[in-house]
Design a protein around this motif. Structure first.
Motif, PDB file in Angstrom:
ATOM      1  N   ARG A 124      -1.497  -3.873  -0.992  1.00  0.00           N
ATOM      2  CA  ARG A 124      -0.523  -2.784  -1.094  1.00  0.00           C
ATOM      3  C   ARG A 124      -1.181  -1.448  -1.404  1.00  0.00           C
ATOM      4  NH1 ARG A 124       4.051  -4.645  -3.464  1.00  0.00           N
ATOM      5  NH2 ARG A 124       4.950  -2.576  -3.194  1.00  0.00           N
ATOM      6  N   ALA A 125      -2.522  -1.436  -1.417  1.00  0.00           N
ATOM      7  CA  ALA A 125      -3.273  -0.199  -1.630  1.00  0.00           C
ATOM      8  C   ALA A 125      -4.388  -0.135  -0.603  1.00  0.00           C
ATOM      9  CB  ALA A 125      -3.843  -0.144  -3.040  1.00  0.00           C
ATOM     10  N   THR A 126      -4.534   1.026   0.000  1.00  0.00           N
ATOM     11  CA  THR A 126      -5.571   1.270   1.000  1.00  0.00           C
ATOM     12  C   THR A 126      -6.518   2.314   0.441  1.00  0.00           C
ATOM     13  OG1 THR A 126      -4.047   0.778   2.806  1.00  0.00           O
ATOM     14  CG2 THR A 126      -6.002   2.084   3.354  1.00  0.00           C
ATOM     15  N   LEU A 127      -7.802   2.031   0.476  1.00  0.00           N
ATOM     16  CA  LEU A 127      -8.813   2.972   0.016  1.00  0.00           C
ATOM     17  C   LEU A 127      -9.100   3.962   1.140  1.00  0.00           C
ATOM     18  CD1 LEU A 127     -10.643   3.609  -2.415  1.00  0.00           C
ATOM     19  CD2 LEU A 127     -12.368   2.111  -1.386  1.00  0.00           C
ATOM     20  N   VAL A 128      -8.892   5.245   0.852  1.00  0.00           N
ATOM     21  CA  VAL A 128      -9.083   6.303   1.841  1.00  0.00           C
ATOM     22  C   VAL A 128     -10.405   6.992   1.539  1.00  0.00           C
ATOM     23  CG1 VAL A 128      -8.116   8.402   2.851  1.00  0.00           C
ATOM     24  CG2 VAL A 128      -6.581   6.629   1.973  1.00  0.00           C
ATOM     25  N   LEU A 129     -11.326   6.917   2.496  1.00  0.00           N
ATOM     26  CA  LEU A 129     -12.692   7.388   2.286  1.00  0.00           C
ATOM     27  C   LEU A 129     -13.176   8.271   3.420  1.00  0.00           C
ATOM     28  CD1 LEU A 129     -14.110   3.854   1.508  1.00  0.00           C
ATOM     29  CD2 LEU A 129     -13.933   5.678  -0.176  1.00  0.00           C
ATOM     30  N   PRO A 130     -14.116   9.167   3.116  1.00  0.00           N
ATOM     31  CA  PRO A 130     -14.788   9.868   4.214  1.00  0.00           C
ATOM     32  C   PRO A 130     -15.780   8.915   4.884  1.00  0.00           C
ATOM     33  CG  PRO A 130     -15.680  10.590   2.110  1.00  0.00           C
ATOM     34  CD  PRO A 130     -14.552   9.636   1.802  1.00  0.00           C
ATOM     35  N   THR A 131     -16.221   9.271   6.069  1.00  0.00           N
ATOM     36  CA  THR A 131     -17.117   8.406   6.839  1.00  0.00           C
ATOM     37  C   THR A 131     -18.487   8.226   6.200  1.00  0.00           C
ATOM     38  OG1 THR A 131     -17.802  10.305   8.165  1.00  0.00           O
ATOM     39  CG2 THR A 131     -15.999   8.948   9.023  1.00  0.00           C
ATOM     40  N   VAL A 172     -10.843  -5.319   0.814  1.00  0.00           N
ATOM     41  CA  VAL A 172     -10.223  -4.051   0.429  1.00  0.00           C
ATOM     42  C   VAL A 172      -9.819  -3.306   1.697  1.00  0.00           C
ATOM     43  CG1 VAL A 172     -10.603  -1.798  -0.670  1.00  0.00           C
ATOM     44  CG2 VAL A 172     -11.498  -3.879  -1.744  1.00  0.00           C
ATOM     45  N   PRO A 173      -8.512  -3.067   1.881  1.00  0.00           N
ATOM     46  CA  PRO A 173      -8.083  -2.301   3.051  1.00  0.00           C
ATOM     47  C   PRO A 173      -8.642  -0.882   2.978  1.00  0.00           C
ATOM     48  CG  PRO A 173      -6.213  -3.385   1.987  1.00  0.00           C
ATOM     49  CD  PRO A 173      -7.387  -3.509   1.076  1.00  0.00           C
ATOM     50  N   GLU A 174      -9.080  -0.354   4.116  1.00  0.00           N
ATOM     51  CA  GLU A 174      -9.671   0.983   4.105  1.00  0.00           C
ATOM     52  C   GLU A 174      -9.161   1.818   5.262  1.00  0.00           C
ATOM     53  OE1 GLU A 174     -13.863   1.430   5.550  1.00  0.00           O
ATOM     54  OE2 GLU A 174     -13.789  -0.772   5.552  1.00  0.00           O
ATOM     55  N   LEU A 175      -9.200   3.128   5.047  1.00  0.00           N
ATOM     56  CA  LEU A 175      -8.895   4.100   6.076  1.00  0.00           C
ATOM     57  C   LEU A 175      -9.986   5.155   5.991  1.00  0.00           C
ATOM     58  CD1 LEU A 175      -7.079   5.520   8.183  1.00  0.00           C
ATOM     59  CD2 LEU A 175      -5.812   6.508   6.264  1.00  0.00           C
ATOM     60  N   ARG A 176     -10.726   5.307   7.075  1.00  0.00           N
ATOM     61  CA  ARG A 176     -11.756   6.345   7.125  1.00  0.00           C
ATOM     62  C   ARG A 176     -11.104   7.603   7.664  1.00  0.00           C
ATOM     63  NH1 ARG A 176     -16.675   4.860   4.642  1.00  0.00           N
ATOM     64  NH2 ARG A 176     -16.488   2.599   4.449  1.00  0.00           N
ATOM     65  N   ALA A 177     -11.161   8.649   6.878  1.00  0.00           N
ATOM     66  CA  ALA A 177     -10.455   9.883   7.231  1.00  0.00           C
ATOM     67  C   ALA A 177     -11.371  11.073   7.024  1.00  0.00           C
ATOM     68  CB  ALA A 177      -9.190  10.021   6.388  1.00  0.00           C
ATOM     69  N   GLY A 178     -11.939  11.538   8.075  1.00  0.00           N
ATOM     70  CA  GLY A 178     -12.775  12.720   7.987  1.00  0.00           C
ATOM     71  C   GLY A 178     -14.237  12.414   8.178  1.00  0.00           C
ATOM     72  N   ASP A 179     -14.910  13.275   8.904  1.00  0.00           N
ATOM     73  CA  ASP A 179     -16.347  13.147   9.114  1.00  0.00           C
ATOM     74  C   ASP A 179     -17.074  13.798   7.947  1.00  0.00           C
ATOM     75  OD1 ASP A 179     -16.034  11.906  11.599  1.00  0.00           O
ATOM     76  OD2 ASP A 179     -15.760  13.845  12.580  1.00  0.00           O
ATOM     77  N   GLY A 180     -18.168  13.214   7.570  1.00  0.00           N
ATOM     78  CA  GLY A 180     -18.954  13.807   6.483  1.00  0.00           C
ATOM     79  C   GLY A 180     -18.569  13.256   5.128  1.00  0.00           C
ATOM     80  N   GLU A 181     -18.621  14.117   4.111  1.00  0.00           N
ATOM     81  CA  GLU A 181     -18.439  13.623   2.745  1.00  0.00           C
ATOM     82  C   GLU A 181     -17.070  13.908   2.129  1.00  0.00           C
ATOM     83  OE1 GLU A 181     -20.920  15.995  -0.070  1.00  0.00           O
ATOM     84  OE2 GLU A 181     -21.774  16.758   1.779  1.00  0.00           O
ATOM     85  N   PHE A 182     -16.134  14.479   2.878  1.00  0.00           N
ATOM     86  CA  PHE A 182     -14.819  14.788   2.343  1.00  0.00           C
ATOM     87  C   PHE A 182     -13.729  14.101   3.150  1.00  0.00           C
ATOM     88  CE2 PHE A 182     -17.496  18.463   1.330  1.00  0.00           C
ATOM     89  CZ  PHE A 182     -17.370  18.452  -0.063  1.00  0.00           C
ATOM     90  N   VAL A 183     -12.666  13.695   2.462  1.00  0.00           N
ATOM     91  CA  VAL A 183     -11.507  13.110   3.131  1.00  0.00           C
ATOM     92  C   VAL A 183     -10.710  14.221   3.790  1.00  0.00           C
ATOM     93  CG1 VAL A 183      -9.279  11.965   2.718  1.00  0.00           C
ATOM     94  CG2 VAL A 183     -11.343  11.115   1.591  1.00  0.00           C
TER      95      VAL A 183
END
Length: 156
Positions: free
Chosen positions: A122-129, A138-149
């Motif tokens: 029920r929680a998705t970890l949102v990370l930069p690439t 751990v469910p994940e969503l990659r959002a954004g190139d580089g070091e920032f979401v």
């Protein structure tokens, strides 16, 4: 001689369903929702001097009514965006509304202290690439190139 005050209209141009409480007034949805984009609401609290935490958590800033508004907004939300630091500090558990999904923004893949939340699905970890792989399961969503979401990617 005093002039009579302009009378206040007693009828509205269209019927309005008035909320039963101040909490309902804060969480009412608009009559029409956008069809071309996500509908996003922001809720936060701060002290008079701009502080966002007391003793490392935000809960001490609010009163009973603030907590009621917060809970009511979450009850009506499909998803909630929150930082990993907040999840850890406030010891987030699996959300009570069964439909609510948490999107936890972080610049690290270390979910120590929130393993149960992420194991629930029920929680998705949102990370930069630029961040390395997340722990298994751990469910994940990659959002954004580089070091920032990139929050535009999250909202899409």
């Amino acid at each position: 001689m005093r002039q009579a005050a302009t009378p206040i209209p007693t009828a509205l141009s269209r019927p309005v369903a008035w909320p039963e409480s101040a909490v309902e007034a804060h969480v009412m949805l608009p009559e029409t929702m956008p069809s071309d984009r996500a509908f996003v609401r922001l809720n936060m609290i701060s002290s008079v001097d701009g502080g966002t935490a007391v003793g490392g958590v935000s809960g001490g800033l609010g009163n009973r009514d603030d907590h009621a508004v917060f809970a009511a907004l979450r009850d009506r939300a499909d998803g909630c965006l929150v930082g990993l630091g907040t999840v850890i500090a406030e010891q987030y558990k699996v959300p009570v509304p069964e439909h609510l999904q948490l999107y936890v923004v972080s610049d690290t893949n270390d979910v120590s202290g929130a393993e149960e939340l992420f194991a629930s699905g029920r929680a998705t970890l949102v990370l930069p690439t630029s961040v390395g792989p997340v722990p298994d399961g751990v469910p994940e969503l990659r959002a954004g190139d580089g070091e920032f979401v990139d929050l535009d990617v999250v909202a899409a």
